[in-house]
Design an enzyme around this catalytic site. Structure first.
Site, PDB file in Angstrom:
ATOM      1  N   CYS A  56       0.829  -1.206   0.000  1.00  0.00           N
ATOM      2  CA  CYS A  56       0.000   0.000   0.000  1.00  0.00           C
ATOM      3  C   CYS A  56       0.860   1.251   0.000  1.00  0.00           C
ATOM      4  O   CYS A  56       0.512   2.262  -0.614  1.00  0.00           O
ATOM      5  CB  CYS A  56      -0.931   0.000   1.207  1.00  0.00           C
ATOM      6  SG  CYS A  56      -0.073  -0.010   2.803  1.00  0.00           S
ATOM      7  N   HIS A  81      -2.127   0.912   7.153  1.00  0.00           N
ATOM      8  CA  HIS A  81      -2.478   1.024   5.735  1.00  0.00           C
ATOM      9  C   HIS A  81      -2.191   2.433   5.235  1.00  0.00           C
ATOM     10  O   HIS A  81      -2.309   3.405   5.989  1.00  0.00           O
ATOM     11  CB  HIS A  81      -3.961   0.692   5.558  1.00  0.00           C
ATOM     12  CG  HIS A  81      -4.395   0.456   4.151  1.00  0.00           C
ATOM     13  ND1 HIS A  81      -3.630  -0.216   3.221  1.00  0.00           N
ATOM     14  CD2 HIS A  81      -5.549   0.805   3.492  1.00  0.00           C
ATOM     15  CE1 HIS A  81      -4.285  -0.285   2.075  1.00  0.00           C
ATOM     16  NE2 HIS A  81      -5.446   0.337   2.213  1.00  0.00           N
ATOM     17  N   ASN A 131      -8.438   4.354  -2.209  1.00  0.00           N
ATOM     18  CA  ASN A 131      -7.871   3.124  -1.659  1.00  0.00           C
ATOM     19  C   ASN A 131      -7.234   2.298  -2.777  1.00  0.00           C
ATOM     20  O   ASN A 131      -7.268   2.678  -3.949  1.00  0.00           O
ATOM     21  CB  ASN A 131      -8.959   2.327  -0.934  1.00  0.00           C
ATOM     22  CG  ASN A 131      -8.404   1.341   0.069  1.00  0.00           C
ATOM     23  OD1 ASN A 131      -7.195   1.221   0.255  1.00  0.00           O
ATOM     24  ND2 ASN A 131      -9.285   0.605   0.726  1.00  0.00           N
TER      25      ASN A 131
END
Length: 323
Positions: A136, A269, A289
């Site tokens: 991520c 994240h 995202n």
């Protein structure tokens, strides 16, 4: 029931917000068909059903108490720990020092528009899917550079996350990394190639970067310590989309709407702040995202402002300036 009607039925039920916990076995079988699950044994299938049932109960409770809506999705047979381990990838730092300049956002915000979104200006690239690779950090940093390039050159490009995974020796590839150290690594590497030149593999591999194909180069980077959350509005409008660290545990089963209840039990994240606005008198932030367009609001999610949603007010937000 023919095959087409069956899948229409499955899609409708699995995507319904009005779930009934007593129907968990039916939902689970529909889930297995929809997502082509193969557990290998009845023992494992039963274990996954129990996790699914637990997640369903949480989804029902959230739908009753939050303004956002939650749904059965591709993560619903995974425990929260499994989802975080497989589909995030932010590494908590032992120390946060590197050569990115630190800026403390401790001044009250200036006056600005009530709503702003870089997507409306066509400066945000399409949502990607990191898959089962803890990268991520690479996706969020490169998404910000893609937006920087779009702001500067009025052109949308896709940069190579795989180059970051393979060639950033400051971070740890699919085993995790950080935002400001990723920018540091890009400066050390000299630049980033296009995704088309260095395609994504969702796995650690040998470094094969070609400096002759670098399209984006970073000259400076910054790390922000957020004291006033509202100040992020000024920063967002000034510098472009901002990679930020959050705790993703409470967004796993998100479908749509503004999340009011997203707690911070540990940052894990990296996502990209792209805008803010107000809906039904609730001010919100909009994030991009990296779980694909079949998750959330076409891959984006919104959280309520000024409540430190998902732990977003921390010292790991970072940006960079490109040549």
């Amino acid at each position: 029931m023919n095959k087409i009607l069956f899948y229409l039925f499955v899609y409708g039920v699995v995507n319904s917000a009005a779930y009934d916990l007593l129907k968990a076995p039916n939902y689970f079988e529909e889930f297995v068909h929809r997502f082509n699950k193969d557990y290998g044994s009845e023992v494992e299938k039963l274990r996954r059903f129990k996790i699914f049932q637990h997640n369903l109960n949480e989804i029902i409770n959230k739908n009753q108490n939050d303004s956002a809506k939650y749904e059965i999705n591709k993560f619903s047979d995974l425990s929260k720990d499994e989802t975080i381990a497989k589909y995030t990838g932010l590494s908590l730092p032992i120390q946060t020092q590197n050569f990115c300049k630190v800026i403390v956002l401790d001044q009250p915000p200036g006056k600005g528009p009530l709503e702003f979104d870089w997507r409306r200006l066509n400066k945000v690239t399409s949502v990607k899917n990191q898959g089962m690779c803890g990268a991520c950090w690479a996706f969020a940093t490169l998404a910000s550079l893609e937006s920087q390039f779009a702001i500067k050159h009025n052109q949308l490009i896709n940069l190579s996350e795989q180059q970051m995974i393979d060639c950033d020796f400051v971070d740890a590839g699919c085993n995790g990394g950080l935002l400001h150290t990723a920018f540091e690594a890009i400066i050390k590497m000299g630049g980033v190639q296009l995704e088309s030149d260095y395609p994504y593999e969702a796995d650690n591999n040998n470094c094969r970067m070609n400096s002759n194909k670098f399209l984006v180069q970073v000259k400076d980077c910054y790390r922000y310590i957020t004291v006033y959350e509202e100040k992020l509005k000024d920063l967002l409008r000034l510098v472009g989309p901002i990679p930020m660290a959050i705790d993703a545990a409470d967004i796993v089963n998100y479908k749509q709407g503004i999340i009011k209840y997203c707690f911070n039990s540990g940052l894990n994240h990296a996502v990209l702040l792209v805008g803010y606005g107000v809906e039904n008198n609730i001010p919100y932030w909009t994030f991009k995202n990296t779980w694909g367009t079949d998750w959330g609001e076409d891959g984006f999610f919104r959280v309520q402002q000024n409540i430190n949603a998902c732990g977003m007010r921390n010292e790991l937000a970072s940006t960079a300036v490109i040549y």
